[in-house]
Write an enzyme that holds these catalytic residues in place. Structure first.
Site, mmCIF file in Angstrom:
data_model
loop_
_atom_site.group_PDB
_atom_site.id
_atom_site.type_symbol
_atom_site.label_atom_id
_atom_site.label_comp_id
_atom_site.label_asym_id
_atom_site.label_seq_id
_atom_site.Cartn_x
_atom_site.Cartn_y
_atom_site.Cartn_z
ATOM 1 N N HIS A 1 0.844 -1.199 0.000
ATOM 2 C CA HIS A 1 0.000 0.000 0.000
ATOM 3 C C HIS A 1 0.879 1.248 0.000
ATOM 4 O O HIS A 1 1.705 1.425 0.882
ATOM 5 C CB HIS A 1 -0.907 0.004 1.233
ATOM 6 N N TYR B 1 -8.770 5.400 7.992
ATOM 7 C CA TYR B 1 -8.877 5.709 9.427
ATOM 8 C C TYR B 1 -9.862 6.867 9.535
ATOM 9 O O TYR B 1 -9.644 7.903 8.901
ATOM 10 C CB TYR B 1 -7.538 6.150 10.004
ATOM 11 N N PRO C 1 -3.775 0.124 18.887
ATOM 12 C CA PRO C 1 -3.513 -0.307 17.509
ATOM 13 C C PRO C 1 -3.656 0.787 16.441
ATOM 14 O O PRO C 1 -3.402 0.528 15.265
ATOM 15 C CB PRO C 1 -4.548 -1.425 17.286
ATOM 16 N N LYS D 1 1.363 -0.381 15.108
ATOM 17 C CA LYS D 1 2.765 -0.500 15.511
ATOM 18 C C LYS D 1 3.114 -1.740 16.336
ATOM 19 O O LYS D 1 4.296 -2.084 16.470
ATOM 20 C CB LYS D 1 3.181 0.752 16.327
ATOM 21 N N TYR E 1 4.221 6.535 10.142
ATOM 22 C CA TYR E 1 3.355 5.403 9.798
ATOM 23 C C TYR E 1 4.154 4.276 9.121
ATOM 24 O O TYR E 1 3.957 3.101 9.425
ATOM 25 C CB TYR E 1 2.199 5.860 8.898
HETATM 26 P P1 RFL Z 1 1.894 -12.319 21.305
HETATM 27 O O1 RFL Z 1 1.424 -12.373 19.925
HETATM 28 O O2 RFL Z 1 0.952 -11.964 22.385
HETATM 29 O O3 RFL Z 1 2.559 -13.738 21.628
HETATM 30 C C1 RFL Z 1 2.975 -14.114 22.930
HETATM 31 C C2 RFL Z 1 2.922 -15.618 23.034
HETATM 32 O O4 RFL Z 1 3.391 -16.022 24.329
HETATM 33 C C3 RFL Z 1 2.520 -17.022 24.848
HETATM 34 N N1 RFL Z 1 2.625 -17.042 26.312
HETATM 35 C C4 RFL Z 1 3.320 -17.953 27.007
HETATM 36 N N2 RFL Z 1 4.045 -19.019 26.615
HETATM 37 C C5 RFL Z 1 4.635 -19.770 27.590
HETATM 38 N N3 RFL Z 1 4.501 -19.520 28.934
HETATM 39 C C6 RFL Z 1 3.781 -18.452 29.360
HETATM 40 N N4 RFL Z 1 3.671 -18.185 30.662
HETATM 41 C C7 RFL Z 1 3.146 -17.624 28.386
HETATM 42 N N5 RFL Z 1 2.360 -16.509 28.452
HETATM 43 C C8 RFL Z 1 2.067 -16.172 27.200
HETATM 44 C C9 RFL Z 1 1.160 -16.632 24.318
HETATM 45 O O5 RFL Z 1 0.268 -17.736 24.318
HETATM 46 C C10 RFL Z 1 1.505 -16.142 22.922
HETATM 47 O O6 RFL Z 1 1.459 -17.185 21.958
HETATM 48 O O7 RFL Z 1 3.143 -11.314 21.463
HETATM 49 P P2 RFL Z 1 4.319 -10.929 20.415
HETATM 50 O O8 RFL Z 1 4.912 -12.170 19.808
HETATM 51 O O9 RFL Z 1 5.170 -9.971 21.135
HETATM 52 O O10 RFL Z 1 3.569 -10.189 19.209
HETATM 53 C C11 RFL Z 1 2.946 -8.949 19.406
HETATM 54 C C12 RFL Z 1 1.736 -8.796 18.464
HETATM 55 O O11 RFL Z 1 0.918 -9.938 18.583
HETATM 56 C C13 RFL Z 1 0.915 -7.526 18.768
HETATM 57 O O12 RFL Z 1 1.770 -6.448 19.104
HETATM 58 C C14 RFL Z 1 0.042 -7.086 17.575
HETATM 59 O O13 RFL Z 1 -0.957 -8.037 17.296
HETATM 60 C C15 RFL Z 1 -0.617 -5.738 17.848
HETATM 61 N N6 RFL Z 1 -1.522 -5.301 16.769
HETATM 62 C C16 RFL Z 1 -1.033 -4.737 15.600
HETATM 63 N N7 RFL Z 1 0.298 -4.610 15.395
HETATM 64 C C17 RFL Z 1 0.796 -4.113 14.219
HETATM 65 O O14 RFL Z 1 2.023 -4.001 14.068
HETATM 66 N N8 RFL Z 1 -0.046 -3.738 13.160
HETATM 67 C C18 RFL Z 1 -1.392 -3.832 13.283
HETATM 68 O O15 RFL Z 1 -2.094 -3.539 12.303
HETATM 69 C C19 RFL Z 1 -1.942 -4.315 14.544
HETATM 70 N N9 RFL Z 1 -3.281 -4.433 14.709
HETATM 71 C C20 RFL Z 1 -2.916 -5.411 16.942
HETATM 72 C C21 RFL Z 1 -3.772 -4.959 15.881
HETATM 73 C C22 RFL Z 1 -3.476 -5.952 18.112
HETATM 74 C C23 RFL Z 1 -4.841 -6.030 18.248
HETATM 75 N N10 RFL Z 1 -5.339 -6.602 19.458
HETATM 76 C C24 RFL Z 1 -6.240 -7.679 19.487
HETATM 77 C C25 RFL Z 1 -4.713 -6.252 20.722
HETATM 78 C C26 RFL Z 1 -5.144 -5.034 16.019
HETATM 79 C C27 RFL Z 1 -5.700 -5.541 17.210
HETATM 80 C C28 RFL Z 1 -7.192 -5.543 17.332
HETATM 81 C C1 PHB Z 2 -5.901 -4.520 10.881
HETATM 82 O O1 PHB Z 2 -6.015 -4.726 9.658
HETATM 83 O O2 PHB Z 2 -6.243 -5.368 11.724
HETATM 84 C C2 PHB Z 2 -5.365 -3.220 11.338
HETATM 85 C C3 PHB Z 2 -4.871 -2.316 10.402
HETATM 86 C C4 PHB Z 2 -4.367 -1.087 10.830
HETATM 87 C C5 PHB Z 2 -4.362 -0.783 12.175
HETATM 88 C C6 PHB Z 2 -4.849 -1.684 13.105
HETATM 89 C C7 PHB Z 2 -5.349 -2.910 12.691
HETATM 90 O O3 PHB Z 2 -3.877 0.429 12.582
#
Ligand code: RFL
Ligand code: PHB
Length: 393
Positions: free
Chosen positions: A72, A201, A293, A297, A384
């Site tokens: 994008h 957004y 989110p 980031k 961004y």
């Molecule tokens: P995770 O993905 O939470 O993985 C951690 C893992 O550790 C396990 N765990 C354990 N394992 C062993 N022993 C224990 N005691 C444990 N406790 C926990 C868990 O089961 C899990 O498998 O962390 P990690 O790897 O640091 O990754 C981070 C990302 O997942 C997170 O920052 C992103 O999803 C955030 N996020 C977004 N990030 C972006 O860069 N771009 C986006 O567009 C974006 N959109 C989002 C998002 C997060 C969202 N939510 C649901 C919070 C959109 C949403 C809605």
């Molecule tokens: C997503 O596609 O889940 C998404 C995209 C952009 C954001 C957050 C979540 O800033």
């Protein structure tokens, strides 16, 4: 059991670090609390910065992303019934972002790990961390009813916000900074074509909305909702009607609605732990920081932490550079705080933070300034697409 680097958590941070180390000939074992299927069922991030895509390619897991991901070159900002485009290429020195779901990144990493024959232990509920202040750290846990000790040189705590790793840093050393927002995001995934070819957004007096996607046939939409909302109260019909009411009319008329495949509410939080190293324990990704989110980031910060820790460990094992280990926390936190600022600012500019009409008018002026001037667009676009990584030395 013995390995060089013990990794707690098989989210994107743990799996990416494990893959890079494996390719560099540094042995590692991943210990994960949940099952592999559970990890893959979590619908989360969608937008990857160029630094993240570069690192995934370096880890040799970029083929499917490059074939199926969507580059994008711009994002759109909607407010006051109009849409303004942020030309990322023009304002961020030719850079762009990649839309490719976290679930797919995780799947690619899991497959590469299985192919490489690296050890991952899933469904381990009782990991504990030992002796990180000494030269002989270890993890202890139970596998098939047997107590297991995993001895290692270093421990990477990649276990997310609800993990155990950061609690292994004594409270007198550990600083925690937190901001909790009074709203969450209600997200819907649907097998429908995205309403727009670029992410939108949107700020609206009823609250923020986001139109995102996973492919040309799969859409991801979000609505700002009060924290008191329950997902059971949101039928698909209610979701689509509310989303359309917040969009500019010309966009709403293009929306294709359909049954939701997934629907959930995520609270918004800003959180940082300092320092990110204690002895031979290193915190990586959501284990050390959470961003709202709105700036996309979270996953990208997890990747930049992995970048720093991997580069340092590679030099430790291949060039004896143990002097670099204390640099990890400072390097990672420098980028984290800048991304925290951006995520907090995007959240404040686009959500309904206050019922005071004065605050609302200031928000509109801010949106107008940042989407209507070269200097504003440059600031938005450069943050961004992601700030540059520093050399580890
Ligand atoms: P995770 O993905 O939470 O993985 C951690 C893992 O550790 C396990 N765990 C354990 N394992 C062993 N022993 C224990 N005691 C444990 N406790 C926990 C868990 O089961 C899990 O498998 O962390 P990690 O790897 O640091 O990754 C981070 C990302 O997942 C997170 O920052 C992103 O999803 C955030 N996020 C977004 N990030 C972006 O860069 N771009 C986006 O567009 C974006 N959109 C989002 C998002 C997060 C969202 N939510 C649901 C919070 C959109 C949403 C809605
Ligand atoms: C997503 O596609 O889940 C998404 C995209 C952009 C954001 C957050 C979540 O800033």
């Amino acid at each position: 059991m013995r390995t060089q680097v013990a990794i707690i958590g098989a989210g994107p941070a743990g799996l990416l670090l494990g893959q890079l180390l494996q390719n560099a000939g540094i042995s590692n074992v991943i210990v994960e609390r949940r099952s592999g299927d559970y990890v893959l069922s979590r619908i989360r991030a969608g937008v990857l910065e160029e630094g993240t895509t570069r690192l995934l390619r370096e880890a040799k897991v970029g083929q499917r992303m490059d074939a199926e991901g969507m580059v994008h070159h711009g994002v759109q900002i909607a407010f006051m019934d109009q849409i303004r485009r942020v030309d990322l290429e023009r304002y961020a020195d030719g850079k762009s972002v990649m839309v490719y779901g976290q679930t797919e990144v995780t799947r690619d990493l899991m497959e590469a790990r299985a192919k490489a024959g690296a050890v991952s232990l899933y469904e381990i509920p009782d990991v504990s961390i030992h002796n990180v202040e000494t030269d002989h750290p270890s993890l202890q846990f139970t596998v098939n009813g047997e107590k297991e000790i995993l001895e290692c040189d270093y421990i990477a705590g990649c276990d997310g916000f609800h993990g155990i790793s950061r609690h292994a840093i004594p409270s007198e050393i550990r600083g925690e900074y937190e901001k909790v927002y009074p709203f969450g995001w209600l997200g819907v995934l649907s097998e429908t074509p995205p309403v727009s070819s670029e992410l939108i957004y949107g700020a609206h007096s009823k609250g923020f909305f986001l139109c995102s996607m996973r492919s040309l046939t799969r859409s991801r939409y979000y609505l700002e909702v009060p924290l008191t909302e329950k997902v059971e109260h949101w039928s698909d019909d209610r979701f689509w009607t509310e989303l359309c009411s917040r969009m500019p009319e010309s966009t709403a008329s293009q929306l294709v609605s359909g049954p939701s495949i997934e629907k959930s509410i995520a609270p918004l939080r800003s959180f940082v732990v300092e320092p990110m190293q204690y002895g031979r324990l290193f915190l990586v990704g959501d284990a050390a920081h959470i961003v709202p989110p709105t700036g996309a980031k979270g996953l990208n910060l997890a990747a930049s932490d992995v970048n720093y820790l991997f580069r340092i460990l590679e030099k430790v094992y291949h060039a004896g550079r143990t002097d670099l280990l204390p640099r990890y926390s400072g390097l990672a936190l420098d980028r984290i705080w800048k991304s925290q600022r951006f995520s907090w600012w995007m959240t404040s500019m686009l959500h309904r933070l206050s019922a005071n009409p004065f605050d609302h008018r200031v928000q509109l002026a801010e949106l107008d300034y940042f989407t209507g001037s070269d200097e504003g667009l440059r600031t938005l676009a450069r943050n961004y697409v992601g700030l540059p990584y520093q050399d580890v030395g």
